[in-house]
Design an enzyme around this catalytic site. Structure first.
Site, PDB file in Angstrom:
ATOM      1  CG  ASP A  43      21.593 -37.765  -6.024  1.00 14.47           C
ATOM      2  OD1 ASP A  43      22.000 -38.845  -6.589  1.00 14.47           O
ATOM      3  OD2 ASP A  43      20.104 -37.545  -6.083  1.00 14.47           O
ATOM      4  CD  GLU A  59      -1.300  -2.187   2.102  1.00 17.23           C
ATOM      5  OE1 GLU A  59      -2.113  -3.140   2.671  1.00 17.23           O
ATOM      6  OE2 GLU A  59      -0.180  -2.633   2.134  1.00 17.23           O
TER       7      GLU A  59
END
Length: 377
Positions: A217, A66
């Site tokens: 991984d 705002e």
């Protein structure tokens, strides 16, 4: 939280929907920067129906949507008297890092404020709307409410339930396999799908994985190829504190939180020396208590968690009931026997299966992206 203040006795006008749609577009511009605050957009329209100001919430401690829209209008020299503000979340009414937005809207002489959805934050909920009405402004609540909620699912869940929204991402073949039987998975899905996945990482407060993925991984699990001012916190479920001190995840500038089930003083000290925060939350089976972890993440102001883990942890998270949403990328491949999406079951009846509510299906490159919510959670 006070009862909802939706007061749309009549359907919103086409104009209201269009202006709120623009405000939502501005809110999306704040997607990766506001955490742990909500993503909010605001547009201001003068009595003649002309756009005179726009803005979105900035990072923590800076201006809300705002204020940004008011400043935009004032810098352009526009008169704000009698104007209407369209805001995707109820204007705040409390003094935090910034002043109350509802007071700023009142002071400039607006005639009307259209709010997409009431703020679930107990410090605000309903108070901002009440103060605007007490000051004589017309306030309409509920325009494009569902779209506004979808932008801040995590913020709403944390404010109402004390825990973050947990999104489980999976990349799989069309027959539901996330890797070959030997563990190879790079790459099942396309580069376009992987980039889209990074966009979902970027919007999250935290990325969560398991020690199995770290060991197998050695991933970085950071955001790449996406414009973002921050890296999400990395959360690792590591029951025995086995995270390697030379893993690729360490050099990234971000916080690393490790949840374990049994403390090893030497390992804990070594990991903390690398910058990690180690929290021990064991369950009766000697594993990490996933529900307690979710609650702890909520207490740390985490709104959204993006999960990228192996099928074992995926199954544990789903079984524990902490997953809210599935983000699935399906590649046009048939792998056959391999590793599935999640270690569930075996079930004896279809009634035991996890039930999903499909939210969206769309192509991403050569792949299909499917978003589904877990029912009854």
């Amino acid at each position: 939280m006070t009862p909802p203040l939706d007061n749309l006795d009549m359907p919103p006008t086409e104009s209201d929907i269009q202006w709120m749609s623009l405000a939502l577009t501005w809110a999306e511009k704040a997607m990766n920067i506001t955490t742990p605050n909500p993503r909010v957009g605001c547009v201001i329209v003068n009595p003649q129906g002309v756009l005179i100001g726009s803005g979105h919430t900035q990072s923590v401690g800076q201006a809300h949507a705002e204020i940004m829209a008011l400043q935009d209008a004032e810098q352009q020299g526009h008169d704000l008297a009698g104007a209407t503000a369209y805001v995707t979340l109820e204007p705040c009414s409390h003094q935090g890092h910034t002043g109350p937005c509802c007071d700023a809207l009142i002071q400039v002489g607006l005639a009307r404020v259209v709010v997409a959805v009431q703020d679930p934050n107990p410090q605000v909920s309903g108070n901002g709307i009440a103060r605007l009405r007490q000051a004589g402004l017309q306030v309409d609540v509920g325009v494009s409410k569902d779209k506004a909620l979808s932008l801040n699912l995590g913020f709403f869940k944390r404010m109402t339930q004390g825990v973050p929204w947990m999104r489980l991402k999976v990349a799989a073949s069309l027959d539901g396999q996330t890797a070959l039987s030997n563990g190879l998975s790079q790459w099942i899905t396309s580069a376009a799908a992987r980039q889209d996945g990074h966009a979902w990482r970027a919007r999250a407060c935290a990325v969560l994985t398991g020690i199995g993925t770290v060991l197998e991984d050695d991933p970085r699990l950071d955001v790449r190829d996406i414009d973002t001012p921050r890296q999400p916190t990395l959360v690792i479920v590591d029951s025995k504190l086995e995270t390697p001190l030379n893993a690729k995840l360490w050099p990234i500038q971000r916080e690393v939180w490790i949840y374990c089930a049994k403390e090893d003083a030497d390992r804990k000290a070594a990991l903390e020396a690398k910058g990690a925060q180690v929290t021990c939350l064991p369950n009766a089976q000697g594993k990490v208590d996933l529900r307690a972890m979710q609650k702890d993440l909520g207490q740390r102001n985490i709104n959204e968690v993006h999960i990228e883990a192996g099928f074992k942890l995926n199954g544990s998270l789903l079984t524990a009931g902490v997953v809210d949403e599935l983000l699935v990328y399906l590649a046009p491949l048939l792998i056959g026997q391999g590793m599935g999406m999640a270690n569930l079951g075996p079930f004896e009846a279809l009634s035991q299966a996890l039930k999903l509510d499909i939210q969206n299906v769309m192509p991403i490159g050569n792949d299909i992206r499917l978003i589904a919510h877990i029912k009854d959670q």
